[in-house]
Design a protein around this motif. Structure first.
Motif, PDB file in Angstrom:
ATOM      1  N   ALA A  93       0.148   6.983  -1.489  1.00 41.29           N
ATOM      2  CA  ALA A  93       1.033   5.959  -2.046  1.00 41.29           C
ATOM      3  C   ALA A  93       2.136   6.614  -2.867  1.00 41.29           C
ATOM      4  O   ALA A  93       1.909   7.592  -3.585  1.00 41.29           O
ATOM      5  CB  ALA A  93       0.251   4.987  -2.909  1.00 41.29           C
ATOM      6  N   ARG A 128       1.569   7.104  -6.704  1.00 43.39           N
ATOM      7  CA  ARG A 128       0.618   8.137  -7.083  1.00 43.39           C
ATOM      8  C   ARG A 128       1.266   9.525  -6.987  1.00 43.39           C
ATOM      9  O   ARG A 128       1.144  10.353  -7.882  1.00 43.39           O
ATOM     10  CB  ARG A 128      -0.609   8.087  -6.186  1.00 43.39           C
ATOM     11  CG  ARG A 128      -1.669   9.142  -6.546  1.00 43.39           C
ATOM     12  CD  ARG A 128      -2.805   9.169  -5.545  1.00 43.39           C
ATOM     13  NE  ARG A 128      -3.681   8.014  -5.616  1.00 43.39           N
ATOM     14  CZ  ARG A 128      -4.749   7.927  -6.384  1.00 43.39           C
ATOM     15  NH1 ARG A 128      -5.082   8.947  -7.191  1.00 43.39           N
ATOM     16  NH2 ARG A 128      -5.497   6.837  -6.358  1.00 43.39           N
ATOM     17  N   GLY A 141       2.166   1.331  -3.571  1.00 47.54           N
ATOM     18  CA  GLY A 141       1.129   1.325  -4.600  1.00 47.54           C
ATOM     19  C   GLY A 141       1.388   0.295  -5.683  1.00 47.54           C
ATOM     20  O   GLY A 141       0.767   0.330  -6.745  1.00 47.54           O
ATOM     21  N   ARG A 142       2.280  -0.642  -5.430  1.00 46.11           N
ATOM     22  CA  ARG A 142       2.597  -1.728  -6.351  1.00 46.11           C
ATOM     23  C   ARG A 142       2.739  -3.015  -5.555  1.00 46.11           C
ATOM     24  O   ARG A 142       3.074  -2.978  -4.359  1.00 46.11           O
ATOM     25  CB  ARG A 142       3.903  -1.465  -7.112  1.00 46.11           C
ATOM     26  CG  ARG A 142       3.820  -0.330  -8.129  1.00 46.11           C
ATOM     27  CD  ARG A 142       5.129  -0.206  -8.909  1.00 46.11           C
ATOM     28  NE  ARG A 142       5.079   0.852  -9.911  1.00 46.11           N
ATOM     29  CZ  ARG A 142       4.617   0.693 -11.147  1.00 46.11           C
ATOM     30  NH1 ARG A 142       4.168  -0.490 -11.539  1.00 46.11           N
ATOM     31  NH2 ARG A 142       4.606   1.705 -11.993  1.00 46.11           N
ATOM     32  N   PRO A 167       1.072  -2.291 -10.705  1.00 45.41           N
ATOM     33  CA  PRO A 167       0.241  -1.363  -9.935  1.00 45.41           C
ATOM     34  C   PRO A 167      -0.862  -2.143  -9.225  1.00 45.41           C
ATOM     35  O   PRO A 167      -1.405  -3.102  -9.788  1.00 45.41           O
ATOM     36  CB  PRO A 167      -0.338  -0.427 -11.000  1.00 45.41           C
ATOM     37  CG  PRO A 167       0.542  -0.593 -12.198  1.00 45.41           C
ATOM     38  CD  PRO A 167       1.062  -1.996 -12.149  1.00 45.41           C
ATOM     39  N   GLN A 216       0.822  -1.205   0.000  1.00 46.23           N
ATOM     40  CA  GLN A 216       0.000   0.000   0.000  1.00 46.23           C
ATOM     41  C   GLN A 216       0.860   1.261   0.000  1.00 46.23           C
ATOM     42  O   GLN A 216       0.513   2.256  -0.631  1.00 46.23           O
ATOM     43  CB  GLN A 216      -0.929  -0.006   1.216  1.00 46.23           C
ATOM     44  CG  GLN A 216      -2.056  -1.018   1.117  1.00 46.23           C
ATOM     45  CD  GLN A 216      -2.868  -1.114   2.391  1.00 46.23           C
ATOM     46  OE1 GLN A 216      -2.541  -0.505   3.411  1.00 46.23           O
ATOM     47  NE2 GLN A 216      -3.942  -1.900   2.343  1.00 46.23           N
ATOM     48  N   PHE A 246      -5.515   5.107 -11.450  1.00 47.42           N
ATOM     49  CA  PHE A 246      -5.622   5.649 -10.102  1.00 47.42           C
ATOM     50  C   PHE A 246      -7.067   5.708  -9.612  1.00 47.42           C
ATOM     51  O   PHE A 246      -7.314   5.885  -8.416  1.00 47.42           O
ATOM     52  CB  PHE A 246      -4.990   7.038 -10.045  1.00 47.42           C
ATOM     53  CG  PHE A 246      -3.489   7.026 -10.197  1.00 47.42           C
ATOM     54  CD1 PHE A 246      -2.688   6.417  -9.250  1.00 47.42           C
ATOM     55  CD2 PHE A 246      -2.877   7.614 -11.292  1.00 47.42           C
ATOM     56  CE1 PHE A 246      -1.307   6.392  -9.379  1.00 47.42           C
ATOM     57  CE2 PHE A 246      -1.504   7.602 -11.434  1.00 47.42           C
ATOM     58  CZ  PHE A 246      -0.710   6.980 -10.477  1.00 47.42           C
ATOM     59  N   ILE A 254      -1.371   2.426 -15.112  1.00 44.39           N
ATOM     60  CA  ILE A 254      -1.850   2.669 -13.753  1.00 44.39           C
ATOM     61  C   ILE A 254      -3.214   3.345 -13.816  1.00 44.39           C
ATOM     62  O   ILE A 254      -3.355   4.407 -14.440  1.00 44.39           O
ATOM     63  CB  ILE A 254      -0.855   3.552 -12.969  1.00 44.39           C
ATOM     64  CG1 ILE A 254       0.523   2.882 -12.921  1.00 44.39           C
ATOM     65  CG2 ILE A 254      -1.363   3.804 -11.555  1.00 44.39           C
ATOM     66  CD1 ILE A 254       1.580   3.700 -12.209  1.00 44.39           C
ATOM     67  N   ILE A 295      -5.010   2.201  -5.075  1.00 43.04           N
ATOM     68  CA  ILE A 295      -3.801   3.004  -4.807  1.00 43.04           C
ATOM     69  C   ILE A 295      -4.201   4.213  -3.985  1.00 43.04           C
ATOM     70  O   ILE A 295      -4.925   5.100  -4.452  1.00 43.04           O
ATOM     71  CB  ILE A 295      -3.134   3.412  -6.136  1.00 43.04           C
ATOM     72  CG1 ILE A 295      -2.740   2.161  -6.924  1.00 43.04           C
ATOM     73  CG2 ILE A 295      -1.906   4.279  -5.861  1.00 43.04           C
ATOM     74  CD1 ILE A 295      -2.160   2.454  -8.289  1.00 43.04           C
TER      75      ILE A 295
END
Length: 416
Positions: free
Chosen positions: A322, A325, A287-288, A295, A284, A307, A305, A318
């Motif tokens: 993160a 982001r 974000g990956r 992602p 988290q 978002f 990605i 995400i």
């Protein structure tokens, strides 16, 4: 392509002899484009070209980075040093010794022209890249009016804990190679040549590149175990490199055309704390996912990605804080960086904790519009800040490449 009379005078005896003897032919050192490749990890990269090597060159495995303070007060001596460094670099990057007489070929009663620890070793993809710090443009050398606008001092970022002794510098040299001894040998010999004119301010060894600068390279991992630099600029991205990496005459300083700007940051990681953090929280924060580098919410590393994508709970995959982001170009006015960082381990801190982390290196066309807004956003909001701290910083203007044997690093600055 011959050495100009002016260039011959500036190179000094050792450099002129090296070129005159033909031990490193100019044709073998020339590349027509920054994407020139070595065919193996032992082979050399071309030295001459429009841009300096070591920027979009496919990132090598090892780093020795050094920042120097200039201690001579004579402008002519500074220019002469850059000419001598260029002559030595042209030899070193091709697997040759630093001076024309080498480690054992000179008079026994004189100090050798080369320190000798790389004898018998191949070029190992060595590149040497030079940069000029903001402090070089003070009143010492009459260069104040030639300081380019993008070389503006970096602001203080929230949370940074910079150590002055390992930050800044008048000059820098980045040595990258596949063999650490080759990289260290190159820096050692440039420092030797600069004795009495420069002194080492700080240096950093790095291993395990943390970015890929070519699509032929797999994405490497940082010491937190995550793939790093998936969305990095690549040497194949010609349009993005033109717009986001290379300086142009319209950027305020004609002498920097074809050059770029370098930001370094030494980022210590709280390794032991991170190692006790759950996998879910680690993913988290970045974000990956940790395995594939995909992602969150996607399957593969290079999947686009999204978002806006939400998980089963209705929350975005995400999170707002993160790392991916906050650092993404879409969150920063489409600002891209060419990252070229390395992992480092500098032993332990005496309390059983590794002194380890990331030596971040990023090249760009204008740090004011690229690195600064990205880092400010990260410094204020990144969940990763709980596990890292920035302890060193550097900013340098890297001039254009050396065109031929009559040219030298920084000629466009000193002869503008």
């Amino acid at each position: 392509m011959g050495l100009s009379r002016r260039g011959l005078f500036g190179l000094g005896a050792a450099g002129a002899a090296a070129v005159g003897a033909g031990v490193v032919g100019a044709n073998t050192l020339l590349h027509d484009a920054p994407a020139a490749h070595a065919t193996s990890t032992s082979d050399p990269y071309p030295f001459y070209g429009e841009h300096q090597a070591g920027i979009v060159t496919p990132a090598q495995d090892r780093l020795h980075f050094v920042a120097f303070d200039v201690i001579t007060d004579k402008r002519a001596e500074l220019a002469e040093l850059l000419q001598e460094w260029t002559a030595a670099a042209a030899r070193l990057t091709q697997g040759k010794e630093a001076g024309s007489f080498g480690a054992v070929g000179g008079a026994p009663e004189a100090a050798p022209d080369d320190t000798g620890e790389a004898l018998g070793l191949p070029a190992s993809g060595l590149t040497l890249t030079v940069g000029f710090g903001p402090s070089l443009f003070d009143d010492r050398y009459g260069l104040a009016d030639r300081r380019p606008a993008p070389l503006a001092d970096l602001p203080k970022f929230p949370g940074e804990q910079l150590v002055r002794e390992i930050s800044g510098g008048d000059l820098c040299v980045q040595a990258c190679a596949h063999d650490p001894q080759v990289a260290v040998h190159a820096i050692r010999n440039l420092a030797r040549i600069g004795f009495g004119k420069v002194s080492v301010r700080w240096s950093q060894l790095g291993f395990g590149r943390t970015s890929s600068t070519s699509r032929a390279q797999a994405t490497p991992r940082n010491l937190l175990g995550f793939k790093d630099g998936t969305d990095n600029l690549k040497l194949e991205d010609a349009d993005l490199l033109r717009d986001q990496l290379w300086a142009s005459p319209q950027d305020s300083s004609a002498w920097m055309a074809g050059g770029t700007y370098l930001v370094t940051r030494k980022i210590r990681m709280e390794i032991e704390t991170w190692d006790r953090t759950s996998l879910a929280e680690q993913e988290q924060i970045f974000g990956r996912d940790k395995g594939e580098g995909a992602p969150l919410g996607a399957r593969a590393e290079f999947d686009p990605i999204d978002f806006a994508a939400k998980g089963p709970s209705g929350e975005p995959y995400i999170k707002d804080d993160a790392h991916v982001r906050l650092a993404h170009p879409s969150s920063n006015g489409d600002a891209h960086l060419l990252r070229r960082g390395y992992n480092y381990v500098d032993g332990s801190d005496g309390l059983g904790r590794l002194d380890a982390g990331l030596f971040f290196i990023a090249y760009q066309r204008d740090p004011r519009k690229q690195f600064v807004p990205v880092q400010m956003r990260l410094a204020r909001h990144d969940a990763l800040n709980e596990y890292i701290k920035h302890i060193s910083s550097g900013l340098f203007a890297c001039p254009p490449g050396v065109r031929d044997a009559g040219d030298y690093w920084g000629r466009t600055l000193f002869e503008a």
